[in-house]
Design an enzyme around this catalytic site. Structure first.
Site, mmCIF file in Angstrom:
data_model
loop_
_atom_site.group_PDB
_atom_site.id
_atom_site.type_symbol
_atom_site.label_atom_id
_atom_site.label_comp_id
_atom_site.label_asym_id
_atom_site.label_seq_id
_atom_site.Cartn_x
_atom_site.Cartn_y
_atom_site.Cartn_z
ATOM 1 N N THR A 156 -75.920 -6.957 -124.271
ATOM 2 C CA THR A 156 -76.130 -7.487 -125.621
ATOM 3 C C THR A 156 -75.130 -6.951 -126.643
ATOM 4 O OG1 THR A 156 -77.738 -5.712 -126.019
ATOM 5 C CG2 THR A 156 -78.597 -7.812 -125.199
ATOM 6 N N GLU A 157 -74.089 -6.277 -126.186
ATOM 7 C CA GLU A 157 -73.187 -5.583 -127.106
ATOM 8 C C GLU A 157 -72.586 -6.496 -128.172
ATOM 9 O OE1 GLU A 157 -73.137 -2.999 -123.352
ATOM 10 O OE2 GLU A 157 -73.330 -5.121 -123.877
ATOM 11 N N VAL A 158 -72.194 -7.724 -127.790
ATOM 12 C CA VAL A 158 -71.514 -8.588 -128.764
ATOM 13 C C VAL A 158 -72.426 -8.975 -129.926
ATOM 14 C CG1 VAL A 158 -69.884 -9.528 -127.089
ATOM 15 C CG2 VAL A 158 -72.085 -10.686 -127.443
#
Length: 277
Positions: free
Chosen positions: A153-155
């Site tokens: 989910t980093e983006v």
């Protein structure tokens, strides 16, 4: 956070006779070492201390002769929720050099899991998100309960899944990796199995026994040296030119034929004897 002390058996090496951990649990039963992320109140979120302790525990398992398989799991409802809030807040205050050092520490942990001599199995009994999903990506075998969600989910918070992207492309291919890393969406355990991110979905009431059986089968039915060399072949020849990879494989083949495990295994096969390693 309470401290957990694990003391080794008399057969263990002297330099690691006692280790103290605050964020993980480490236990050896038979020939299986179980490494449990132990920050249940934080959903086992990663911080610098946990990363350091994971590296130390993996080093211990590597040097423990009796251990053939490592199981990685999480305490409580989550497997691992990624970086904790305090760590994310600290990133905003760090200098570039400090952030690079922190990133390299995580890189060292990832390489240690990926290249570890022992087989590492992920037992995913809750959500594995961002860095937590990265840990699953690196393990040799992974099993998850149906309720688990996995994803990078980093983006969605303006970050990037930098380190794990290298390993994910190797594991599931560029197309699938692009989808998961660019969208940041969470997928079900069933989807993760379809993508090749995990090996199998196992009901919550059965996953512990299932992982124990897989670990026991590896311990009893496969040579420790053969497991180590086979894993090394898989991880190290990926980027070699074809001819160089084949030469490397041929050399490993020749060396393995001289190993006591190979000679013992072939003789048992010729004698039609059941061999327990």
């Amino acid at each position: 956070m309470k401290k957990v002390v694990y003391s080794f058996s008399e057969t263990s090496f002297a330099n690691y006779s006692e280790m103290t951990y605050e964020h993980i649990l480490y236990d050896v039963s038979g020939r299986v070492a179980t490494l449990t992320l132990y920050r249940p109140e934080k959903r086992n979120a990663l911080n610098a201390a946990m990363v350091t302790e994971l590296q130390a525990a993996l080093d211990v398992a590597a040097k423990e002769p009796a251990v053939k398989v490592i199981v990685l799991k999480g305490a409580g409802e989550a497997f691992c929720a990624g970086a904790d809030l305090e760590s994310l807040q600290q990133l905003q205050k760090n200098t570039r050099e400090e952030n690079l050092a922190d990133s390299r520490a995580l890189m060292a942990l990832m390489k240690k899991i990926y290249y570890h001599d022992k087989i590492i199995i992920a037992q995913v009994e809750g959500h594995a998100i961002a860095g937590g999903c990265g840990l699953v990506t690196l393990c040799d075998l992974s099993y998850a309960v149906p309720e688990a969600k996995l994803g990078y989910t980093e983006v969605k918070i303006g970050f990037i899944p930098a380190l794990v992207s290298i390993f994910l492309v190797r594991k599931i291919g560029e197309g699938r990796a692009r989808e998961l890393l660019l969208t940041g969406r969470l997928i079900t355990a069933t989807e993760a199995a379809t993508y090749g991110l995990i090996n199998q979905v196992v009901p919550a009431g059965e996953i512990g026994a299932h992982v124990n059986k897989v670990a026991a089968d590896l311990c009893n039915n496969a040579s420790g040296n053969s497991l180590k060399v086979t894993k090394r072949l898989i991880t190290r020849v990926y980027d070699l030119p074809l001819d160089e990879a084949l030469e490397h494989a041929a050399a490993e083949n020749a060396v393995t034929r001289e190993h006591a495990d190979c000679q013992r295994g072939i003789q048992a096969f010729l004698d039609r004897q059941k061999l327990t390693w």
